[in-house]
Structures are given as structure tokens and as C-alpha cells.
Scaffold this motif. Structure first.
Motif, PDB file in Angstrom:
ATOM      1  N   THR A 171      16.213  -5.454  35.624  1.00 13.77           N
ATOM      2  CA  THR A 171      15.677  -5.325  37.088  1.00 13.77           C
ATOM      3  C   THR A 171      16.587  -5.406  38.232  1.00 13.77           C
ATOM      4  O   THR A 171      16.636  -4.824  38.981  1.00 13.77           O
ATOM      5  CB  THR A 171      14.579  -6.747  37.238  1.00 13.77           C
ATOM      6  OG1 THR A 171      13.787  -6.591  36.030  1.00 13.77           O
ATOM      7  CG2 THR A 171      13.997  -6.579  38.399  1.00 13.77           C
ATOM      8  N   LEU A 172      17.723  -6.380  38.000  1.00  9.71           N
ATOM      9  CA  LEU A 172      18.618  -6.344  38.923  1.00  9.71           C
ATOM     10  C   LEU A 172      19.395  -4.785  39.035  1.00  9.71           C
ATOM     11  O   LEU A 172      19.649  -4.646  40.180  1.00  9.71           O
ATOM     12  CB  LEU A 172      19.660  -7.439  38.952  1.00  9.71           C
ATOM     13  CG  LEU A 172      19.138  -9.225  39.106  1.00  9.71           C
ATOM     14  CD1 LEU A 172      20.295  -9.873  39.076  1.00  9.71           C
ATOM     15  CD2 LEU A 172      18.119  -9.041  40.197  1.00  9.71           C
ATOM     16  N   GLY A 173      19.882  -4.566  38.046  1.00  8.59           N
ATOM     17  CA  GLY A 173      20.435  -3.404  38.265  1.00  8.59           C
ATOM     18  C   GLY A 173      19.632  -2.132  38.816  1.00  8.59           C
ATOM     19  O   GLY A 173      20.108  -1.151  39.077  1.00  8.59           O
ATOM     20  N   GLN A 174      18.547  -2.114  38.340  1.00  9.77           N
ATOM     21  CA  GLN A 174      17.479  -1.068  38.594  1.00  9.77           C
ATOM     22  C   GLN A 174      17.060  -1.046  40.263  1.00  9.77           C
ATOM     23  O   GLN A 174      16.818  -0.066  40.918  1.00  9.77           O
ATOM     24  CB  GLN A 174      16.510  -0.896  37.662  1.00  9.77           C
ATOM     25  CG  GLN A 174      15.567   0.609  37.951  1.00  9.77           C
ATOM     26  CD  GLN A 174      14.389   0.418  37.047  1.00  9.77           C
ATOM     27  OE1 GLN A 174      14.388  -0.403  36.289  1.00  9.77           O
ATOM     28  NE2 GLN A 174      13.490   1.328  37.206  1.00  9.77           N
ATOM     29  N   TYR A 175      17.018  -2.136  40.660  1.00  6.21           N
ATOM     30  CA  TYR A 175      16.124  -2.257  42.277  1.00  6.21           C
ATOM     31  C   TYR A 175      17.049  -3.088  43.094  1.00  6.21           C
ATOM     32  O   TYR A 175      16.801  -2.738  44.299  1.00  6.21           O
ATOM     33  CB  TYR A 175      14.909  -3.416  41.885  1.00  6.21           C
ATOM     34  CG  TYR A 175      13.805  -2.435  40.977  1.00  6.21           C
ATOM     35  CD1 TYR A 175      13.154  -1.450  41.373  1.00  6.21           C
ATOM     36  CD2 TYR A 175      13.657  -3.027  39.649  1.00  6.21           C
ATOM     37  CE1 TYR A 175      12.472  -0.787  40.627  1.00  6.21           C
ATOM     38  CE2 TYR A 175      12.495  -2.399  38.843  1.00  6.21           C
ATOM     39  CZ  TYR A 175      11.733  -1.400  39.518  1.00  6.21           C
ATOM     40  OH  TYR A 175      10.787  -0.570  38.874  1.00  6.21           O
ATOM     41  N   PHE A 176      17.951  -3.746  42.774  1.00  5.64           N
ATOM     42  CA  PHE A 176      18.691  -4.681  43.669  1.00  5.64           C
ATOM     43  C   PHE A 176      20.181  -4.148  43.918  1.00  5.64           C
ATOM     44  O   PHE A 176      20.951  -3.833  44.900  1.00  5.64           O
ATOM     45  CB  PHE A 176      18.963  -6.096  43.321  1.00  5.64           C
ATOM     46  CG  PHE A 176      17.481  -6.819  43.786  1.00  5.64           C
ATOM     47  CD1 PHE A 176      17.576  -7.466  44.987  1.00  5.64           C
ATOM     48  CD2 PHE A 176      16.662  -6.771  42.997  1.00  5.64           C
ATOM     49  CE1 PHE A 176      16.520  -8.118  45.543  1.00  5.64           C
ATOM     50  CE2 PHE A 176      15.462  -7.701  43.319  1.00  5.64           C
ATOM     51  CZ  PHE A 176      15.392  -8.313  44.450  1.00  5.64           C
ATOM     52  N   TYR A 177      20.823  -3.470  42.819  1.00  5.31           N
ATOM     53  CA  TYR A 177      21.986  -3.245  42.569  1.00  5.31           C
ATOM     54  C   TYR A 177      22.089  -1.788  42.065  1.00  5.31           C
ATOM     55  O   TYR A 177      23.224  -1.449  41.443  1.00  5.31           O
ATOM     56  CB  TYR A 177      23.017  -4.154  41.432  1.00  5.31           C
ATOM     57  CG  TYR A 177      22.992  -5.546  42.221  1.00  5.31           C
ATOM     58  CD1 TYR A 177      22.894  -5.801  43.488  1.00  5.31           C
ATOM     59  CD2 TYR A 177      22.787  -6.394  41.147  1.00  5.31           C
ATOM     60  CE1 TYR A 177      23.141  -7.079  43.688  1.00  5.31           C
ATOM     61  CE2 TYR A 177      22.819  -7.799  41.714  1.00  5.31           C
ATOM     62  CZ  TYR A 177      22.900  -8.058  42.884  1.00  5.31           C
ATOM     63  OH  TYR A 177      22.817  -9.359  43.200  1.00  5.31           O
ATOM     64  N   ASN A 178      21.327  -0.912  42.372  1.00  7.99           N
ATOM     65  CA  ASN A 178      21.129   0.661  42.118  1.00  7.99           C
ATOM     66  C   ASN A 178      21.909   1.361  42.934  1.00  7.99           C
ATOM     67  O   ASN A 178      22.543   2.578  42.400  1.00  7.99           O
ATOM     68  CB  ASN A 178      19.800   1.020  42.079  1.00  7.99           C
ATOM     69  CG  ASN A 178      18.868   0.821  43.340  1.00  7.99           C
ATOM     70  OD1 ASN A 178      19.242  -0.271  44.008  1.00  7.99           O
ATOM     71  ND2 ASN A 178      18.105   1.517  43.777  1.00  7.99           N
ATOM     72  N   TYR A 179      22.651   0.866  43.925  1.00 14.53           N
ATOM     73  CA  TYR A 179      23.561   1.633  44.732  1.00 14.53           C
ATOM     74  C   TYR A 179      24.866   0.732  44.781  1.00 14.53           C
ATOM     75  O   TYR A 179      25.065  -0.551  44.738  1.00 14.53           O
ATOM     76  CB  TYR A 179      22.890   1.897  45.986  1.00 14.53           C
ATOM     77  CG  TYR A 179      21.903   2.758  46.347  1.00 14.53           C
ATOM     78  CD1 TYR A 179      21.942   4.056  45.924  1.00 14.53           C
ATOM     79  CD2 TYR A 179      20.614   2.023  46.541  1.00 14.53           C
ATOM     80  CE1 TYR A 179      20.835   4.839  46.137  1.00 14.53           C
ATOM     81  CE2 TYR A 179      19.406   2.975  46.665  1.00 14.53           C
ATOM     82  CZ  TYR A 179      19.447   4.293  46.354  1.00 14.53           C
ATOM     83  OH  TYR A 179      18.419   4.992  46.470  1.00 14.53           O
ATOM     84  N   PRO A 180      26.086   1.283  44.737  1.00 15.72           N
ATOM     85  CA  PRO A 180      27.255   0.761  44.847  1.00 15.72           C
ATOM     86  C   PRO A 180      27.457   0.090  45.993  1.00 15.72           C
ATOM     87  O   PRO A 180      26.872   0.235  47.144  1.00 15.72           O
ATOM     88  CB  PRO A 180      28.345   1.955  44.491  1.00 15.72           C
ATOM     89  CG  PRO A 180      27.724   3.232  44.903  1.00 15.72           C
ATOM     90  CD  PRO A 180      26.241   2.675  44.544  1.00 15.72           C
ATOM     91  N   ALA A 181      28.326  -1.043  46.085  1.00 11.39           N
ATOM     92  CA  ALA A 181      28.569  -1.765  47.203  1.00 11.39           C
ATOM     93  C   ALA A 181      29.899  -1.822  47.370  1.00 11.39           C
ATOM     94  O   ALA A 181      30.707  -2.610  46.428  1.00 11.39           O
ATOM     95  CB  ALA A 181      27.831  -3.144  47.328  1.00 11.39           C
TER      96      ALA A 181
END
Length: 517
Positions: free
Chosen positions: A398-408
């Protein structure tokens, strides 16, 4: 007849429940999809080596097996958007690195003092692997724990407790350094600086163990030390806090003198003080607070600028009756004194805690959403690596798909360094119907201000605003001075490339517009 009516009622209730769950799920997906990711955010996780909790999975693994486990951990977390690692290198006056001061950790081979065979240095290996992935590596030290289990630990001949037994106190089942002895504090600072000097780490982190957590019915046996060094004339609690303050200040000054770019952070217990104990405290009612029980005056360290970041362990749920997550997140956001604030998140509690709120798949995502609504909260650190990889209730997906799906990019620390590198030079493009290739060079030597560590490549449609603050536009964060992509459409783009130093200061962009051969 009654049975048929009962069956109809049951079918109706099941349909309503399914509809309600579907609606809630759809609403939740919409909320997640609408969650706006920032361009800069600290996304880290703790790797616990104590008691083989995360690494190695068991003592006695071969060097190749240990390396494979570390690579698996890094690859998994990187695939979920993580950009930093907090690696426990000194669990209890031992070392997961080549040290002349302290013995090899028992958690590696099963016997303290025995190096990995064939030889390798886990910390050196982790630094290399993290930097290759553009991830920061923070070395995590437990400063005062010396013997994890008096009954079970088989100490090496050169363990410091055998060399300097008068430095240590037994409390419960463990042996602790005595923080009240000045030579103890100097020794711990030397251990830290040995790593800072010899390894290319990005940060040093202490956890929440300063003076030990109180064992009810037992007093920490430092009365003789107190009388020797304080003469009994000061309040003992104030004296203890001053001992820790001296250590924190000493380490801060030593690090900044040796390598100013190395960050110094603390991950304390999530409650500094309850409001009932201090009007400046949080609206909580926990039994042990960091100030009163662990002698950790975290607010003073922030106010004095002795630490670069704070990562309070907010391991309670939203709505917890004694320590509500939202209340604490707000309190820390209002008391970070301009230093970076990353929240320690309780991944380990998901689906496995007495507090049933952790069985709600929304709990952690809602905490992260709250974090992002607070400008002072600049990221999260997840406790711990294995729990994150267990993916309980699909949380890491869930975090990888919705929160961290773009690099930072990692947030900058302008009090350490605010000067950005010069932009890349000589940006060129080669374009064919199937492929686009960008090439560039390091900034001109006469213009370079800070050493470049990596580059960021952005892509925009021709009719699109060139917004470098939107992470959706980042197509690559890389160390190579070459970027290529396969063309799957006939769309044309504008590209931008920036140079970034190790403290994540970003240069002005250089642009190039797509042209056909």
C-alpha cells in the motif's frame, strides 16, 4: 416459513455489509490516490541486528549469505520508495564493523569477538550498497547498553566491561555503562568518532536508551557516582540529565569538527513529558517519559542545535486514550525548533498488538496522511525492516503503491550547508524513432561549488508547465551522466537535468527540447 424469512434477512444483511465494505474500500482508495506526494521526504527504516531481529536472520551465516540478506533487504525497501537506512552497528558495546576498540558482535557468528569468514565488513558493505542506490546510511549506536543479557552473553576477552569493570552497573538482566563517569562519556564519544573518521556514513543516530527504562521496585544503582561527582548537592535527576547533555554536546561538536556533512540524530521515546508534569508537555499520560525517566532532555538538544534531526517513536494509534498519535505528531511538529522531524512509525504493531486499532488497514496510512499535512514533519522511519517486509495486511504494498510511488529527494539541512552545486554542462540529446539518449558532463570546474553526488532527470510534455517541484515529473535519480529511454509513443518532450550534492542541495536545471534526427 420462518427459516425462509431468516435466510432472506441474512442474505440482505450480507449484501448490505458487502456494499458498506466496498464503499469504504473505494473511499479509502480514493483518499490514497488523492494523497499528494512531496518532492522531498525522508523515507527510512531501521535494521535491527540485536538478537538477530532483522539481520542476520540467524548467527553463523556465511559471508555470502549475509551479503545476500542485506541486498534483499535494500532491494525490497528501495522498491517501496525508501531512500535511507538506519543500520544498527553497535547493539551493546560490540561492533558490526572492524573495530580496534570493541569486539565483533555475537549476532554475526554466534560468538562475540569472531569476525565474519571469509572476512568482510558489514558496515563498509552497507555503505557501498546504499550509496550505489542513492540511499543514505545512518549508523545507529546504542550508547550505554554494555551487556544485553548477563545470564546468556559470552563476552569476548577484549569487551570493555572486562577491561574497565568499574565503569559499569548491573540493572535488571543487563549491564549498563555508568553515564555519570566522565571517562565513560569520553569513551563513548571516541567509539562514535572512530566510525565517523573511518567510514563514509551519512549520519549517526542514537536510539531511546540513555539512562535505562525504570524497573519498578529497583533503583538504578548510581548513588556512589552521584555523591562522588555531584557531592549530593544537586537534584539527582538534574545531574543525570546534565550527564547526557554533556555527551550529546560533545558528540555534536566532534562530528561537526571532523566531518560537518555527517548528520547527528536522536530517536527518543515519543513522549518528552506529560502535560501533567510540565505545561510544555504533551496532552498524554504515559508511565515513563524521556525527560523524567531516561534523563533525555530532547527539547534542550533541539533548542541548542546539538542535533540535526529528531525521530520520536510514536508507536501509538490514532485515538489511543493515553497517547493519541495525532496529538503527539502535532506536539512534535510544534516543538522541533527548526530541525528536521521524522516520525518513528510502528510497522511492527500492524495486525499484532493488543490495541485492536492496529488491525485496521487504514491506521498507518492515516498516520502518514496526517504527517504530510504538517509542514514540520519531513518524513518517517519504519520500525523495523523485517516487519515491513512481512507486508502484514499488505501495508508495504500500500505504501509503495499510494504513498511512495514517486521518488523523493531527501530534505536539505541549510544550517549545515545551503550552497547548491553548479548545473551540469554540455547537455546533449540523440533521438531516434525508438530511443532517446541524454548525455552531459560534470559542472565546469571553475563553476563547481559542491561535489556532485547524483543527478535528477525530469521530463515534461511540450505544452506542460516545467514544474520541478512535482515528483511526478522525475524520471530518474542516478549517478551516471547518461540517461536513455525507449520511445513507446510519438510524443515529444522537454527534459531537464540537475546536479545534487551529498546534502541534497540541487542545482539550477539545464533544459533540452526533444528533436527528431
Amino acid at each position: 416459513m420462518h427459516v425462509r424469512i431468516l435466510l432472506l434477512v441474512l442474505v440482505f444483511l450480507r449484501t448490505c455489509l458487502a456494499s458498506s465494505q466496498s464503499t469504504q474500500s473505494d473511499s479509502y482508495r480514493f483518499q490514497l490516490g488523492a494523497n499528494k506526494a512531496p518532492k522531498r521526504e525522508f523515507r527510512a527504516f531501521w535494521i535491527v541486528t540485536l538478537d538477530n531481529k532483522d539481520f542476520p536472520s540467524r548467527p553463523g551465516l556465511s559471508t555470502e549469505e549475509q551479503k545476500a540478506e542485506l541486498i534483499e533487504i535494500l532491494d525490497y525497501h528501495q522498491s517501496r520508495g525508501m531512500n535511507a537506512v538506519i543500520f544498527q552497528v553497535r547493539p551493546s558495546a560490540d561492533a558490526l564493523y572492524a573495530s580496534k576498540m570493541e569486539p565483533w558482535s555475537e549476532w554475526l557468528s554466534g560468538k562475540q569477538g569472531v569476525s565474519p569468514q571469509p572476512f568482510y565488513d558489514p558496515l563498509e558493505f552497507m555503505i557501498e550498497q546504499c550509496h550505489k542506490r542513492n540511499m543514505e546510511l545512518h549508523a545507529w549506536f546504542n550508547p550505554f547498553r554494555a551487556v544485553y543479557s548477563i545470564e546468556q552473553s559470552d563476552l569476548a576477552y577484549n569487551h570493555i566491561s572486562k577491561q574497565k569493570p568499574h565503569w559499569f552497573l548491573t540493572y535488571g538482566k543487563q549491564q549498563q555503562f555508568n553515564p555519570g563517569i566522565p571517562e565513560v562519556r569520553q569513551y563513548i564519544a571516541q567509539v562514535i568518532m572512530d566510525v565517523v573518521k573511518r567510514y563514509d556514513i551519512d549520519g549517526v543516530q542514537f536510539d531511546d536508551y540513555f539512562y535505562p527504562y525504570k524497573i519498578y521496585g529497583q533503583e538504578f544503582p548510581d548513588e556512589p557516582t552521584y555523591r562522588m561527582y555531584a557531592g549530593g548537592s544537586r537534584d539527582k535527576s538534574d545531574w543525570r540529565r546534565d550527564n547526557i547533555n554533556q555527551l550529546i554536546r560533545m558528540i555534536h561538536e566532534n562530528i561537526k569538527k571532523e566531518k560537518p556533512h555527517v548528520k547527528f540524530g536522536i530517536s527518543p521515546l515519543g513522549v518528552w513529558r506529560n502535560k501533567s508534569e510540565d505545561p510544555r508537555g504533551s496532552a498524554t499520560s504515559v508511565g515513563q517519559s524521556s525527560y523524567d525517566y531516561l534523563a533525555a532532555d530532547v527539547l534542550k538538544w533541539l533548542q541548542e542545535g546539538w542535533i540535526d534531526y529528531i525521530a520520536p517513536q510514536l508507536y501509538w494509534s490514532i485515538g489511543h486514550e493515553r497517547a493519541d498519535y495525532l496529538t503527539l505528531a502535532d506536539w512534535w511538529a510544534n516543538n522541533s525548533y527548526g530541525r528536521h522531524l521524522y516520525i518513528g512509525q510502528a510497522t511492527y504493531k500492524i495486525g499484532a498488538d493488543n490495541d485492536r486499532k492496529w488491525f485496521d488497514a487504514n491506521q498507518l496510512p492515516n498516520q502518514l496522511r496526517w504527517n504530510r499535512s504538517k509542514p514540520a514533519i519531513l518524513g518517517s522511519i519504519f520500525f523495523r525492516a523485517k516487519n515491513f517486509m512481512d507486508n502484514e495486511m499488505a501495508i508495504s504494498d500500500t505504501l509503495g503503491q499510494y504513498f511512495y510511488n514517486y521518488p523523493a529527494l531527501i530534505p536539505t539541512m541549510p544550517w549545515i550547508d545551503h550552497q547548491a552545486p553548479a548545473p551540469p554542462s554540455g547537455l546533449k540529446m540523440v533521438s531516434t524513432k525508438k530511443r532517446i539518449v541524454l548525455r552531459w558532463e560534470n559542472p565546469d570546474e571553475t563553476l563547481a561549488r559542491n561535489e556532485v553526488k547524483y543527478y535528477v532527470v525530469y521530463r515534461f510534455k511540450l505544452d506542460e508547465k516545467t514544474d520541478l517541484n512535482n515528483p511526478r515529473n522525475i524520471v530518474s535519480i542516478q549517478q551516471e551522466k547518461l540517461y536513455f529511454e525507449q520511445r513507446d509513443t510519438q510524443l515529444q518532450y522537454i527534459y531537464a537535468v540537475t546536479a545534487v550534492d551529498r546534502l541534497h542541495n540541487e542545482s539550477e536545471p539545464v533544459f533540452i527540447r526533444h528533436k527528431e534526427l
